[in-house]
Enzyme design. Structure first.
Site, PDB file in Angstrom:
ATOM      1  N   SER A 153       2.720   3.439 -31.968  1.00 61.80           N
ATOM      2  CA  SER A 153       2.463   2.270 -32.799  1.00 61.80           C
ATOM      3  C   SER A 153       1.021   2.279 -33.293  1.00 61.80           C
ATOM      4  O   SER A 153       0.606   3.228 -33.950  1.00 61.80           O
ATOM      5  CB  SER A 153       2.813   0.998 -32.012  1.00 61.80           C
ATOM      6  OG  SER A 153       2.822  -0.130 -32.834  1.00 61.80           O
ATOM      7  N   ASP A 249      13.128  -0.638 -37.172  1.00 61.80           N
ATOM      8  CA  ASP A 249      11.682  -0.822 -37.019  1.00 61.80           C
ATOM      9  C   ASP A 249      11.074  -1.074 -38.400  1.00 61.80           C
ATOM     10  O   ASP A 249      11.313  -0.296 -39.327  1.00 61.80           O
ATOM     11  CB  ASP A 249      11.071   0.446 -36.408  1.00 61.80           C
ATOM     12  CG  ASP A 249       9.577   0.346 -36.155  1.00 61.80           C
ATOM     13  OD1 ASP A 249       8.964  -0.689 -36.452  1.00 61.80           O
ATOM     14  OD2 ASP A 249       9.010   1.340 -35.648  1.00 61.80           O
ATOM     15  N   HIS A 279      11.486  -0.714 -32.568  1.00 60.26           N
ATOM     16  CA  HIS A 279      10.081  -0.406 -32.305  1.00 60.26           C
ATOM     17  C   HIS A 279       9.770  -0.596 -30.825  1.00 60.26           C
ATOM     18  O   HIS A 279      10.153  -1.591 -30.220  1.00 60.26           O
ATOM     19  CB  HIS A 279       9.184  -1.309 -33.144  1.00 60.26           C
ATOM     20  CG  HIS A 279       7.749  -0.916 -33.097  1.00 60.26           C
ATOM     21  ND1 HIS A 279       7.234   0.093 -33.874  1.00 60.26           N
ATOM     22  CD2 HIS A 279       6.711  -1.375 -32.345  1.00 60.26           C
ATOM     23  CE1 HIS A 279       5.945   0.236 -33.623  1.00 60.26           C
ATOM     24  NE2 HIS A 279       5.607  -0.646 -32.696  1.00 60.26           N
TER      25      HIS A 279
END
Length: 308
Positions: A153, A249, A279
């Protein structure tokens, strides 16, 4: 395919939890730290912590060492979430899995978080940590000729930016970059996956806007390549990459677009979209069956590139 049933069960369990962007930062951090109790413990490994000097203070690093005789490849790892939340502890399981499965020393970096430290402060921490770890690799049981960067991320963003800065600012040489559902661009104008997955799958568009608002010091920083590496004019001469994306995501498309741009620039890239996942799904290795093959892919890639 539909959302993985085990992922959906986790989403249902969290349905009553306050949305991140509605909370003050300290409460949002506490909420994310509380998730640790729900995660499966990672493999038992030798670990230690130490601090290195950086301008303005010390920078904490947690080191994970695999079994077997070294020196091992060295992965300098930067955790997500959103440049604002999470810690060495929230990502302990991911680092343990990458270390044991990938056969590499993992140096997990406790970089400064926003909003206390805005862009470019975290990128400076990650660059300092990577250079220090490469310079002291032998002391860490690692090979200075086999150094990689990686993260998930926002940590994937910091890994990509670190690779860019190392290319442009004088080394050390990297052999790879592991980018797990990375942030590579600003939320506006956004990609189709930002609209398709704007809410209902954990990470939301509103939360990403909240993260970026805390991270950037000024609006113009949104287009800086060290904040949004997808906007870098030149992606050539970067180390090989493994990029993983998740079907559900908001960041799916920007991760895959970054892979496309790397490939077009002549960089070897392996990219996988994990169907049914959302995610952050690698948090749930040991809890969600579908997370295991993605972690195995990451570990296989680390072993392959680390032993060339």
């Amino acid at each position: 395919m539909p959302v993985d049933p085990q992922i959906q069960a986790l989403l249902d369990k969290g349905a009553g939890v306050p949305a991140t962007q509605t909370l003050p930062v300290p409460e949002a951090r506490a909420q994310y730290e509380a998730r640790i109790a729900l995660m499966a413990p990672g493999p038992q490994l030798a670990t230690r912590e130490f601090a290195i000097d950086r301008p303005g203070g010390a920078l904490r690093i947690r080191l994970y060492t695999p079994e077997g005789e070294g020196p091992h490849p060295l992965l300098v790892f930067f955790h997500g979430s959103g440049f604002v939340l999470c810690s060495l502890d929230t990502h302990d399981g991911i680092c343990r899995n990458l270390c044991a499965g990938g056969g590499c020393v993992v140096a997990s970096v406790d970089y400064r978080l926003a909003p206390e430290t805005k862009f470019p402060g975290p990128t400076e921490d990650c660059l300092v940590a990577t250079r220090w770890c490469a310079e002291h690799a032998a002391e860490l049981g690692a090979d200075p000729a086999r150094v990689l960067v990686g993260g998930d991320s926002a940590g994937g963003n910091l890994a990509a930016v670190t690779a860019l800065r190392i290319r442009d600012e004088g080394g050390p040489k990297l052999i790879g970059q592991l980018l797990l559902y990375p942030v590579t661009d600003f939320h506006t104008p956004g990609t189709p996956s930002y609209a398709e997955n704007a809410e209902g799958y954990g990470l939301t568009r509103a939360t990403m806007e909240w993260f970026w608002d805390h991270y950037l010091a000024r609006p113009g920083d949104a287009v800086h390549p060290h904040a949004a590496p997808l906007r870098a004019p030149d992606l050539s001469r970067l180390p090989p990459a493994l990029i993983q994306s998740a079907e559900y995501d908001p960041l799916r498309d920007e991760a895959e677009l970054y892979a496309d741009r790397l490939r077009a620039a002549g960089v070897p890239v392996q990219v996988t979209r994990w169907a049914g996942m959302n995610h952050g799904f690698l948090f749930w290795v040991g809890k969600v069956d579908g997370a295991a093959p993605a972690m195995a892919e990451a570990c296989d890639w680390l072993r392959c590139i680390g032993n060339r």
